[in-house]
Design an enzyme around this catalytic site. Structure first.
Site, mmCIF file in Angstrom:
data_model
loop_
_atom_site.group_PDB
_atom_site.id
_atom_site.type_symbol
_atom_site.label_atom_id
_atom_site.label_comp_id
_atom_site.label_asym_id
_atom_site.label_seq_id
_atom_site.Cartn_x
_atom_site.Cartn_y
_atom_site.Cartn_z
ATOM 1 C CE1 TYR A 270 0.134 9.301 8.641
ATOM 2 C CE2 TYR A 270 -1.961 10.011 9.564
ATOM 3 C CZ TYR A 270 -1.045 10.023 8.531
ATOM 4 O OH TYR A 270 -1.296 10.734 7.396
ATOM 5 N NE ARG B 213 2.248 5.651 -2.260
ATOM 6 C CZ ARG B 213 1.440 5.288 -1.262
ATOM 7 N NH1 ARG B 213 0.164 5.046 -1.482
ATOM 8 N NH2 ARG B 213 1.911 5.169 -0.041
ATOM 9 N NE ARG C 118 10.703 3.675 0.994
ATOM 10 C CZ ARG C 118 10.238 2.914 1.979
ATOM 11 N NH1 ARG C 118 9.150 3.268 2.633
ATOM 12 N NH2 ARG C 118 10.855 1.813 2.310
#
Length: 236
Positions: free
Chosen positions: A142, A14, A36
């Site tokens: 992050y 994606r 995944r």
């Protein structure tokens, strides 16, 4: 004409990863993606891999090598976010993001480097983020994982640079994906104001940069951080 290569894009089911994989297919390369769940674009081989599990990564690589040949271009794109303010961030929020984003990159690059060393050719492209160097409130985990990719790529460059292997970092800014689509309109407008280009990036903007830096013509570029952010991060 580019030499056709065997390419693996992690997290290619994606968003940015999907667009990168599609661009490599269009350029005539043999392309595999890890996912995944879901699958990569038409013309790609999809293999299941868990970025936190070396055995799962090894199995995925083995499948790709059997089907398409040794991996010559690796794009480490798979990543997760667990955004929250530092004071609310749990230990798991922090360690799981580091282990997937930075640890996962370590695992896939280590596995790919074997074949690249043998071939004396390789292109390693790590997908970072403007917040890796610019910072982002609510993104200590992050940002740290994405900043870590810079030191990672530069160390790999020093270790493997004499063997025809390059390692570079692409740092996207705000990109129109599922992740940004959920932001409130007012917040989106606020972000756009801070971007000199006056717009969010597209997944194709990122894919173009990735395919170029891994091309035959970019063989003397290594250890670089290439921002694709419309001027947002300048100097960061």
């Amino acid at each position: 004409m580019e030499t056709p290569r065997t390419v693996l894009v992690t997290g290619g089911n994606r968003g940015i990863g999907y667009a990168i994989a599609a661009r490599y297919v269009a350029a005539g390369h043999r392309v595999a993606v890890t996912a995944r769940s879901g699958a990569g674009p038409d013309g790609t081989l999809t293999v299941h891999a868990e970025m936190t599990d070396s055995a799962s990564i090894d199995a995925a690589f083995t499948t790709v090598e059997q089907e398409l040949g040794p991996i010559e271009i690796l794009v480490a794109n798979a990543g997760i976010t667990k955004d929250t303010l530092l004071m609310r961030m749990s230990e798991d929020d922090f360690t799981s993001v580091i282990d997937t984003n930075l640890g996962g990159t370590f695992r896939v690059v280590k596995r790919a480097s074997k074949g690249m060393l043998k071939a004396r050719f390789g292109r390693i492209v790590l997908i970072s983020s403007v917040v890796g160097l610019y910072g982002g409130a609510g993104q200590v985990n992050y940002s740290a994982s994405k900043a870590g990719l810079v030191g990672f790529a530069r160390s790999v460059t020093r270790e493997l640079g004499a063997r025809g292997i390059t390692a570079n970092v692409i740092a996207p800014g705000f990109v129109e994906t599922d992740m940004t689509a959920v932001l409130p309109e007012a917040q989106q407008a606020e972000y756009k104001k801070s971007i000199p280009a006056g717009r969010f990036g597209t997944v194709d903007d990122i894919a173009d940069a990735v395919v170029w830096v891994s091309s035959d013509s970019a063989g003397y570029i290594s250890g670089a951080v290439i921002p694709v952010d419309g001027g947002l991060g300048m100097g960061h």
